[in-house]
Each structure stands twice: as C-alpha cells, then as structure tokens.
Design a protein around this motif. Structure first.
Motif, mmCIF file in Angstrom:
data_model
loop_
_atom_site.group_PDB
_atom_site.id
_atom_site.type_symbol
_atom_site.label_atom_id
_atom_site.label_comp_id
_atom_site.label_asym_id
_atom_site.label_seq_id
_atom_site.Cartn_x
_atom_site.Cartn_y
_atom_site.Cartn_z
ATOM 1 N N SER A 1 21.374 11.152 5.264
ATOM 2 C CA SER A 1 21.546 12.584 5.498
ATOM 3 C C SER A 1 22.028 13.242 4.207
ATOM 4 O O SER A 1 22.978 12.769 3.576
ATOM 5 C CB SER A 1 22.583 12.787 6.620
ATOM 6 N N VAL A 2 21.382 14.321 3.815
ATOM 7 C CA VAL A 2 21.770 15.006 2.577
ATOM 8 C C VAL A 2 23.224 15.482 2.678
ATOM 9 O O VAL A 2 24.018 15.315 1.747
ATOM 10 C CB VAL A 2 20.823 16.195 2.293
ATOM 11 N N GLY A 3 23.561 16.044 3.838
ATOM 12 C CA GLY A 3 24.929 16.524 4.034
ATOM 13 C C GLY A 3 25.940 15.391 3.888
ATOM 14 O O GLY A 3 26.992 15.558 3.270
ATOM 15 N N GLY A 4 25.623 14.231 4.466
ATOM 16 C CA GLY A 4 26.526 13.082 4.385
ATOM 17 C C GLY A 4 26.697 12.598 2.954
ATOM 18 O O GLY A 4 27.808 12.273 2.523
ATOM 19 N N LEU A 5 25.605 12.566 2.212
ATOM 20 C CA LEU A 5 25.671 12.095 0.822
ATOM 21 C C LEU A 5 26.426 13.086 -0.061
ATOM 22 O O LEU A 5 27.209 12.693 -0.927
ATOM 23 C CB LEU A 5 24.252 11.860 0.287
ATOM 24 N N VAL A 6 26.190 14.383 0.181
ATOM 25 C CA VAL A 6 26.929 15.404 -0.578
ATOM 26 C C VAL A 6 28.416 15.308 -0.248
ATOM 27 O O VAL A 6 29.280 15.393 -1.131
ATOM 28 C CB VAL A 6 26.384 16.812 -0.265
ATOM 29 N N PHE A 7 28.719 15.103 1.030
ATOM 30 C CA PHE A 7 30.110 14.953 1.469
ATOM 31 C C PHE A 7 30.768 13.794 0.726
ATOM 32 O O PHE A 7 31.877 13.917 0.200
ATOM 33 C CB PHE A 7 30.139 14.710 2.984
#
Lengths: 59, 179
Positions: free
Chosen positions: B153-159
């Motif tokens: 997940s892009v959001g998870g990786l950015v997080f």
C-alpha cells in the motif's frame, strides 16, 4: 460481529487471540519489549542492522 | 525493580532472536492472519473499541449514531472487537516470550540522568502523540507499516518512511534522555 451465531463469534475471537499471541511472541522475541532497543542511534541498532545473519538463532 | 539503569533490554535474559529471523516469522504470522481471517494485523482499532465502549456507558444511543464511535460500536458490543482480542493475545504472547526468555521484570527502563517520573511523563506524552498520529493516519505501525507495507500500500509505505524520518530527526534530543 454480534450478528454471528455465538459459537462462530467465539471461534473468530479465539482466532484473533491466537494470532495476537503469535504476533506478541515474535515482537517480544525481536526486542520490542524493551524501549532501549527501539531508540534510534542508541546502543543497539538491531532494528536497522543490515548485516546478514551469522546464525539463524543468534542474538 | 533492582535493575533500573540496565544498559540493555534483555537484562540477564536469553538472547533475542536474530532480527532477520524475527522479521520473517512476524511476516509468517501476518500471512497466517490473511489466510485464516482474511485481514492483517493492527492495534489502533482496539483503543477505538474501548473508546466507543466508554462513550456507550455515558450514552449508548448517541454512541451508536456517532460519526466516529459508530464504526466501533459493533451492535452494542464494542469490546467483542477482533482487534481488541488480537491485542489481548499479543500481550499474552509477549508475556510467554518474556517468561521463556527469562526477561520478565517489573522495571522502568530509563537513562541514568532521567528520573522515573520524567520517564513516565515522557512515555505518556509520547503515547498521546502516537495515538493522535495513528488516528490521523488511520492506522498505527502495525496496521499501516506492517500490514499496509506487506500489501504494498502506498499509504503504508509512506507512513513507514515518515516514521523513520521522524525518528531519526528526533534521535538527538531523545538520545540525551537515555545516556
């Protein structure tokens, strides 16, 4: 979740408990039970150490 | 309580797992969770469930319709939450691991220059910040970084990247608390 039959609901929650136990066991065994091991740039860089393992069960 | 300034997290306990091995096994637990339950691992929703339960004690009807709490109301049984049981299991698993590794101790880990009270206050403030951030991000380290990261997940990786950037940015001041 309460719309499920009681036996199914109990099984679902028991599954969560068991998976959680595995989760917590791994985290503690990795050092997450100690704040010191998690402080970056401190004494122990285990969290970000990038060298390959010398022993599969080593510290 | 006799070893409050100990310099490593394990005290006299057995060695921790190799971090690579621990990571692989943690990933397998996550995989098992996806296979068995069709969902990943997380923790934040457990606190939301307890918050909904507390709100329900004050006003059940309003909590059931509340824009935040309704999601965790679970038809009037917020404590029968998957994530709450997962978190309870995590405490049990960690206890078993600590027992087996001879690391069980009632101790406040802190640096020698920091009082126990300061350490606990800082931990409490840090906990509030972490909880606030987790709600902003709609997930904590477990849900966003671990589960989200595993799903790419892009959001998870950015997080996850943001966690590391923030942690290293604050490493200097934090380090002084521990030395």
């Amino acid at each position: 979740m309460t719309s499920r039959p009681p036996a199914r609901q109990a099984a679902v929650l028991a599954t969560a408990l068991l998976l959680g136990a595995g989760f917590g066991f791994c985290l503690e065994r990795a050092g997450f039970g100690s704040a010191r091991k998690l402080v970056p740039c401190y004494l122990d860089m285990a969290v970000v150490r990038c060298s390959p393992p010398s022993s599969p069960m080593g510290a | 309580m006799t070893d409050r300034h100990r310099t490593d997290g394990s005290g006299n306990g057995r060695p921790y797992w190799n971090p690579w091995l621990a990571g692989v096994l943690l990933g397998l637990v996550l995989l098992l969770s996806f296979i068995v339950a069709g969902r990943g691992l997380g923790a934040t929703a457990a606190y939301s469930a307890v918050a909904a339960w507390l709100a329900g004690l004050a006003n059940a009807a309003r909590t059931a319709d509340h824009p935040v709490h309704a999601r965790f109301w679970n038809d009037g049984a917020p404590l029968l939450s998957w994530t709450l049981f997962l978190l309870g299991g995590a405490a049990i698993g960690a206890f078993i691991s600590g027992l087996q590794g001879r690391r069980l101790a009632c101790v406040t880990e802190r640096g020698p220059a920091v009082s126990e009270r300061t350490r606990l206050v800082l931990a409490f403030v840090g906990g509030i910040l972490a909880a606030y951030g987790a709600r902003l991000a709609r997930g904590c380290t477990s849900g966003q970084a671990l589960t989200g990261g595993a799903m790419l997940s892009v959001g998870g990786l950015v997080f996850m990247a943001a966690v590391f950037v923030a942690a290293y940015a604050l490493a200097g001041p934090v380090r002084r608390q521990w030395r």
